[in-house]
Design a protein around this motif. Structure first.
Motif, PDB file in Angstrom:
ATOM      1  N   ARG A   9      -7.735  -3.658  -0.016  1.00 18.23           N
ATOM      2  CA  ARG A   9      -7.964  -2.247  -0.329  1.00 18.23           C
ATOM      3  C   ARG A   9      -7.394  -1.891  -1.698  1.00 18.23           C
ATOM      4  O   ARG A   9      -7.995  -1.118  -2.448  1.00 18.23           O
ATOM      5  N   ALA A  10      -6.251  -2.441  -2.038  1.00 21.44           N
ATOM      6  CA  ALA A  10      -5.653  -2.163  -3.344  1.00 21.44           C
ATOM      7  C   ALA A  10      -6.496  -2.748  -4.470  1.00 21.44           C
ATOM      8  O   ALA A  10      -6.726  -2.095  -5.495  1.00 21.44           O
ATOM      9  N   VAL A  11      -6.949  -3.969  -4.290  1.00 22.08           N
ATOM     10  CA  VAL A  11      -7.777  -4.615  -5.317  1.00 22.08           C
ATOM     11  C   VAL A  11      -9.090  -3.854  -5.494  1.00 22.08           C
ATOM     12  O   VAL A  11      -9.536  -3.610  -6.629  1.00 22.08           O
ATOM     13  N   ASP A  12      -9.721  -3.461  -4.400  1.00 24.44           N
ATOM     14  CA  ASP A  12     -10.969  -2.705  -4.472  1.00 24.44           C
ATOM     15  C   ASP A  12     -10.764  -1.373  -5.182  1.00 24.44           C
ATOM     16  O   ASP A  12     -11.558  -0.986  -6.052  1.00 24.44           O
ATOM     17  N   SER A  21      -2.537   4.173 -11.168  1.00 23.25           N
ATOM     18  CA  SER A  21      -2.202   5.497 -10.646  1.00 23.25           C
ATOM     19  C   SER A  21      -3.365   6.091  -9.856  1.00 23.25           C
ATOM     20  O   SER A  21      -3.180   6.674  -8.785  1.00 23.25           O
ATOM     21  N   LYS A  22      -4.593   5.954 -10.391  1.00 25.13           N
ATOM     22  CA  LYS A  22      -5.766   6.480  -9.691  1.00 25.13           C
ATOM     23  C   LYS A  22      -6.022   5.712  -8.396  1.00 25.13           C
ATOM     24  O   LYS A  22      -6.395   6.302  -7.373  1.00 25.13           O
ATOM     25  N   ALA A  23      -5.821   4.394  -8.439  1.00 25.51           N
ATOM     26  CA  ALA A  23      -6.016   3.581  -7.232  1.00 25.51           C
ATOM     27  C   ALA A  23      -5.028   3.997  -6.150  1.00 25.51           C
ATOM     28  O   ALA A  23      -5.379   4.099  -4.970  1.00 25.51           O
ATOM     29  N   ALA A  24      -3.789   4.267  -6.541  1.00 29.11           N
ATOM     30  CA  ALA A  24      -2.768   4.670  -5.575  1.00 29.11           C
ATOM     31  C   ALA A  24      -3.136   5.997  -4.919  1.00 29.11           C
ATOM     32  O   ALA A  24      -3.009   6.159  -3.697  1.00 29.11           O
ATOM     33  N   VAL A  29      -1.207   5.582  -1.262  1.00 28.83           N
ATOM     34  CA  VAL A  29       0.064   4.860  -1.298  1.00 28.83           C
ATOM     35  C   VAL A  29       0.689   5.066  -2.673  1.00 28.83           C
ATOM     36  O   VAL A  29       0.095   5.689  -3.558  1.00 28.83           O
ATOM     37  N   SER A  30       1.893   4.547  -2.872  1.00 32.41           N
ATOM     38  CA  SER A  30       2.564   4.694  -4.166  1.00 32.41           C
ATOM     39  C   SER A  30       1.996   3.713  -5.179  1.00 32.41           C
ATOM     40  O   SER A  30       1.419   2.678  -4.822  1.00 32.41           O
ATOM     41  N   THR A  36       2.208  -4.121  -6.325  1.00 33.40           N
ATOM     42  CA  THR A  36       2.702  -5.257  -5.548  1.00 33.40           C
ATOM     43  C   THR A  36       1.564  -5.973  -4.825  1.00 33.40           C
ATOM     44  O   THR A  36       1.481  -7.211  -4.826  1.00 33.40           O
ATOM     45  N   GLN A  37       0.681  -5.190  -4.192  1.00 32.47           N
ATOM     46  CA  GLN A  37      -0.438  -5.778  -3.455  1.00 32.47           C
ATOM     47  C   GLN A  37      -1.391  -6.526  -4.377  1.00 32.47           C
ATOM     48  O   GLN A  37      -1.858  -7.620  -4.056  1.00 32.47           O
ATOM     49  N   VAL A  38      -1.689  -5.927  -5.535  1.00 29.67           N
ATOM     50  CA  VAL A  38      -2.597  -6.567  -6.487  1.00 29.67           C
ATOM     51  C   VAL A  38      -1.980  -7.846  -7.041  1.00 29.67           C
ATOM     52  O   VAL A  38      -2.649  -8.884  -7.166  1.00 29.67           O
ATOM     53  N   GLN A  39      -0.693  -7.802  -7.369  1.00 35.95           N
ATOM     54  CA  GLN A  39      -0.023  -8.988  -7.905  1.00 35.95           C
ATOM     55  C   GLN A  39      -0.020 -10.122  -6.885  1.00 35.95           C
ATOM     56  O   GLN A  39      -0.222 -11.292  -7.241  1.00 35.95           O
TER      57      GLN A  39
END
Length: 297
Positions: A9-12, A21-24, A29-30, A36-39
């Motif tokens: 979900r974070a990558v998408d 910031s927009k993805a969060a 989420v923060s 962290t999820q993307v990394q």
């Protein structure tokens, strides 16, 4: 190590928004959590997923097919979650649909909105090749596009088979008989759709096979611009039946000859055919096109 749902979900979200910031904000989420999820996902991937450009992020070219699969997988998961959360799948849904010829699709959209008011519809116009690519990437659920034959990558549903029209300023001598041949267009000044258009691609193919030289003096991306340019005499333009009609500004003729017709199709990914919003739209399309049904190729 298998990626987690949170990572997907974070990558998408990052792929669609281009900023952490927009993805969060989008997934609630923060920003550090998204990072962290993307990394973690990138560390497990065998190739680069994102390219950083200052505060913006874009998907690396090699990762585009993977991002499309993630988007499709998440859409299928969301469909399952909605069906399990509310009996009968009555939770609010969303349908994203693209179209290359809005006049051909509007009766179906009107019926769909009237009957399924709980499904939010998001539309996007554009040339056929661009819309097909958007469906493959999971950016659109359905697209109404023009092409000579079905594409085996999609579940295809033919809405109508249309002849190609040629139109231009009122009184243009080539249009007075109401019918013309491909040979009549040899070296004629033309106002043509850009090369992502299915109608333009077909005309280019027919002209090449017949040894006809088209003279595109203007390329356009919208029907309004094509109509305006043709009406003032910049050149002859093309359309499919139902898009334009003769009026006080233009005359219209049918292009005759073998292959001078094109199919208008609804296309979706095979994985999406059973999704409730897509299935509802296909059902309405089937009602509007009597005796037709979705077909996979």
């Amino acid at each position: 190590m298998a990626p987690t749902l949170a990572q997907l979900r974070a990558v998408d979200a990052l792929a669609r928004t281009g900023q952490f910031s927009k993805a969060a904000r989008e997934i609630g989420v923060s920003q550090p959590t998204v990072s962290t999820q993307v990394q973690a996902f990138e560390a497990a991937a065998p190739f680069r997923i994102f390219n950083r450009e200052g505060h913006s992020v874009r998907v690396a070219a090699d990762a585009e097919p993977l991002i499309a699969k993630i988007r499709i997988a998440l859409a299928c998961l969301d469909e399952i979650e909605r069906d399990m959360a509310v009996a009968g799948g009555s939770a609010e849904r969303r349908l994203s649909i693209g179209f290359s010829a809005h006049r051909l699709i509007m009766p179906m959209l009107s019926a769909f909105v009237s009957r399924h008011g709980n499904i939010r519809v998001v539309t996007r116009g554009g040339p056929s090749a661009e819309l097909m690519e958007a469906v493959l990437k999971g950016e659109l659920d359905v697209a109404a596009i023009s092409r000579p034959a079905p594409d085996p990558r999609f579940a295809c549903f033919e809405l109508v088979r249309c002849r190609i029209l040629v139109y231009g300023r009122k009184g243009h001598p080539l249009l007075q008989a109401g019918i013309l041949s491909l040979r009549d267009l040899d070296r004629q000044k033309m106002v043509l759709w850009n090369k992502l258009s299915g109608t333009r691609a077909l005309l280019d193919t027919l002209a090449g096979e017949a040894g006809i030289r088209l003279d595109p003096v203007m390329e356009v991306a919208t029907l309004d611009v094509a109509y305006a340019a043709a009406a003032v005499g910049i050149g002859l333009a093309i359309a499919v039946e139902g898009e334009v009609e003769a009026d006080e500004h233009i005359d219209v003729a049918i292009l005759k000859g073998a292959g001078a017709d094109i199919g208008h199709y609804l296309v979706t990914l095979p994985e999406y055919v059973g999704h409730s919003a897509v299935a509802a739209f296909l059902a309405i399309a089937g009602e509007k096109v009597e005796g037709s049904a979705p077909a996979r190729f």
